[in-house]
Design an enzyme around this catalytic site. Structure first.
Site, PDB file in Angstrom:
ATOM      1  N   TYR A 125       0.885   5.508 -13.977  1.00  0.00           N
ATOM      2  CA  TYR A 125       1.270   4.495 -14.959  1.00  0.00           C
ATOM      3  C   TYR A 125       0.448   4.580 -16.244  1.00  0.00           C
ATOM      4  CZ  TYR A 125       4.519   2.025 -11.924  1.00  0.00           C
ATOM      5  OH  TYR A 125       5.601   1.692 -11.160  1.00  0.00           O
ATOM      6  N   LYS A 176      -1.801   9.732  -0.093  1.00  0.00           N
ATOM      7  CA  LYS A 176      -1.158  10.982   0.333  1.00  0.00           C
ATOM      8  C   LYS A 176      -2.224  12.063   0.209  1.00  0.00           C
ATOM      9  CE  LYS A 176       2.546  13.454   1.388  1.00  0.00           C
ATOM     10  NZ  LYS A 176       3.282  13.355   2.653  1.00  0.00           N
ATOM     11  N   ASP A 209       4.165   8.192   3.304  1.00  0.00           N
ATOM     12  CA  ASP A 209       5.472   8.399   3.945  1.00  0.00           C
ATOM     13  C   ASP A 209       5.494   7.755   5.331  1.00  0.00           C
ATOM     14  OD1 ASP A 209       3.583  10.346   4.605  1.00  0.00           O
ATOM     15  OD2 ASP A 209       5.002  12.012   4.611  1.00  0.00           O
ATOM     16  N   ASP A 233       3.981   0.366  -6.127  1.00  0.00           N
ATOM     17  CA  ASP A 233       5.261  -0.059  -6.701  1.00  0.00           C
ATOM     18  C   ASP A 233       6.381   0.146  -5.682  1.00  0.00           C
ATOM     19  OD1 ASP A 233       7.179  -0.806  -8.721  1.00  0.00           O
ATOM     20  OD2 ASP A 233       7.700   1.320  -8.807  1.00  0.00           O
ATOM     21  N   ASP A 237       8.571  -2.854  -3.051  1.00  0.00           N
ATOM     22  CA  ASP A 237      10.015  -3.134  -2.972  1.00  0.00           C
ATOM     23  C   ASP A 237      10.454  -3.069  -1.505  1.00  0.00           C
ATOM     24  OD1 ASP A 237      10.264  -3.382  -5.741  1.00  0.00           O
ATOM     25  OD2 ASP A 237      12.112  -2.195  -5.814  1.00  0.00           O
TER      26      ASP A 237
HETATM   27  C1  IPM Z   1       7.097  -3.909 -10.834  1.00  0.00           C
HETATM   28  C2  IPM Z   1       8.110  -3.281 -11.735  1.00  0.00           C
HETATM   29  C3  IPM Z   1       7.392  -2.602 -12.880  1.00  0.00           C
HETATM   30  C4  IPM Z   1       6.476  -1.549 -12.284  1.00  0.00           C
HETATM   31  C5  IPM Z   1       8.295  -1.970 -13.934  1.00  0.00           C
HETATM   32  C6  IPM Z   1       9.320  -2.927 -14.437  1.00  0.00           C
HETATM   33  C7  IPM Z   1       7.477  -1.394 -15.065  1.00  0.00           C
HETATM   34  O1  IPM Z   1       8.921  -2.395 -11.044  1.00  0.00           O
HETATM   35  O2  IPM Z   1       6.366  -4.806 -11.283  1.00  0.00           O
HETATM   36  O3  IPM Z   1       7.016  -3.526  -9.660  1.00  0.00           O
HETATM   37  O4  IPM Z   1       6.906  -0.421 -12.042  1.00  0.00           O
HETATM   38  O5  IPM Z   1       5.318  -1.862 -12.069  1.00  0.00           O
HETATM   39 MN    MN Z   2       8.491  -2.291  -8.927  1.00  0.00          MN
END
Ligand code: IPM
Ligand code: MN
Length: 330
Positions: A125, A176, A209, A233, A237
């Site tokens: 990032y 990793k 993984d 990140d 999710d």
């Molecule tokens: C998150 C989002 C952000 C990230 C994006 C929107 C830049 O996906 O906060 O997880 O990748 O950190």
């Molecule tokens: Mn994200």
């Protein structure tokens, strides 16, 4: 104490869920002044501005930031993400991203109670890289991963402190190391060095993984996880999907040194496909606001909000219905 809160509703469902979060904060009896900031895709399309320096300084002067979501279908990917979200993370040194996951109404619900500590200012990032010979057949693109011993260590230390404060006293490093032999080596050495200061915290290591499998098949084995920016990140999710759903996944972007305001936002994005339909779940934003309250010292009000949300599985309806019913219960 009155808190000055920077409110950045942003785009799409961001504005809808932020309104509900503020409804609940008000109902919790917290004294705050909302300082609204018009940032996001609409402003960019109207004025060409993403995050003017003067606005960044106004935000820096507040006590905490509540954000909805940034991202607009008519704006090229990366403009708002890098220009607003990442800029705030870097400029305000929000080096820890705290993402808690608890069991909720999901097909994968399997005794989840884990918190991912994602390093939030380094790794891929940081933006190291570039093009050579762009738009030719010999084009080259590189994208580096920046890992400083200081940055990695302070994040790991935060994760150990959190693990120590929780019942199970367990921390897993996810990386990793078998392929990313430079960055992984630094992370593993920093982890082992800090672990020696926390003999009361049990530790483990998983490759990222393998961690994906455990997140789905056996998430109950995790307590606190610490990982780098990109792995964090992606994993978070997945964490949302296997716990209460992404509509419940909250996050705190913290500057633990408190040299400026911290930022609280749902993990989900602006979801333009459902914006304006009232289908967005405001719980992720409401829990993010509760994390904000906790961080600014309103722990009693925060606890009431956490409780109202965790007991809200019976609550259905529109975004606004859900916000109102949770607000009634705080
Ligand atoms: C998150 C989002 C952000 C990230 C994006 C929107 C830049 O996906 O906060 O997880 O990748 O950190
Ligand atoms: Mn994200």
């Amino acid at each position: 104490m009155k808190h000055r809160l920077a409110i950045l509703p942003g785009d799409g469902i961001g504005t809808e869920v932020t309104a509900e979060a503020l409804k609940v904060v008000g109902a919790a009896g917290v004294d705050y002044e909302a300082v609204p900031f018009d940032l996001g895709g609409e402003r960019y399309l109207r004025t060409g501005e993403v995050l003017p320096d003067s606005v960044l300084e106004e935000i820096r002067a507040t006590d905490a930031i509540l954000m909805g979501a940034m991202g607009h279908p008519d704006v090229a990917p990366g403009v708002l993400e890098r220009g607003i979200i990442l800029r705030l993370r870097f400029a305000l040194d929000l080096y820890v991203n705290v993402r808690p996951f608890r069991a909720g109404p999901s097909a994968f619900n399997n005794g989840v109670d884990m918190t991912v500590i994602r390093e939030n200012t380094e790794g891929t990032y940081a933006g190291e890289g570039g093009f050579l010979r762009k738009d030719t057949p010999h084009e080259v693109a590189t994208q580096g991963s920046l890992n400083t011993r200081m940055g990695v260590e302070r994040c790991i230390r935060f994760a150990f402190d959190l693990a120590r404060s929780r019942e199970r006293h367990h921390l897993t490093l996810v990386h990793k190391t078998n392929v990313l032999t430079f960055a992984g080596d630094l992370w593993q050495r920093a982890f082992d060095a800090v672990a020696a200061e926390y003999p009361d915290v049990a530790t483990g290591y998983h490759h990222v993984d393998a961690a994906c499998i455990y997140f789905v098949a056996e998430p109950g084995r995790y307590d606190v996880i610490v990982t780098d920016n990109l792995f964090g990140d992606i994993l978070t999710d997945l964490g949302g999907a296997v716990s209460g759903g992404i509509g419940r996944a909250a996050s705190a972007n913290l500057n633990p040194a408190r040299t400026g305001p911290s930022l609280f936002e749902p993990v989900h994005g602006s979801a333009p496909d459902i914006a304006g339909t009232g289908q967005a779940d405001p719980r992720a934003a409401i829990v993010s606001a509760a994390m904000l309250l906790d961080f600014v010292g309103e722990s009693e009000a925060a606890a009431r909000v956490f409780k109202a949300v965790s007991g809200s599985d019976d609550v259905t309806g529109t975004t606004s219905d859900i916000g109102s019913k949770i607000a009634e219960r705080v």
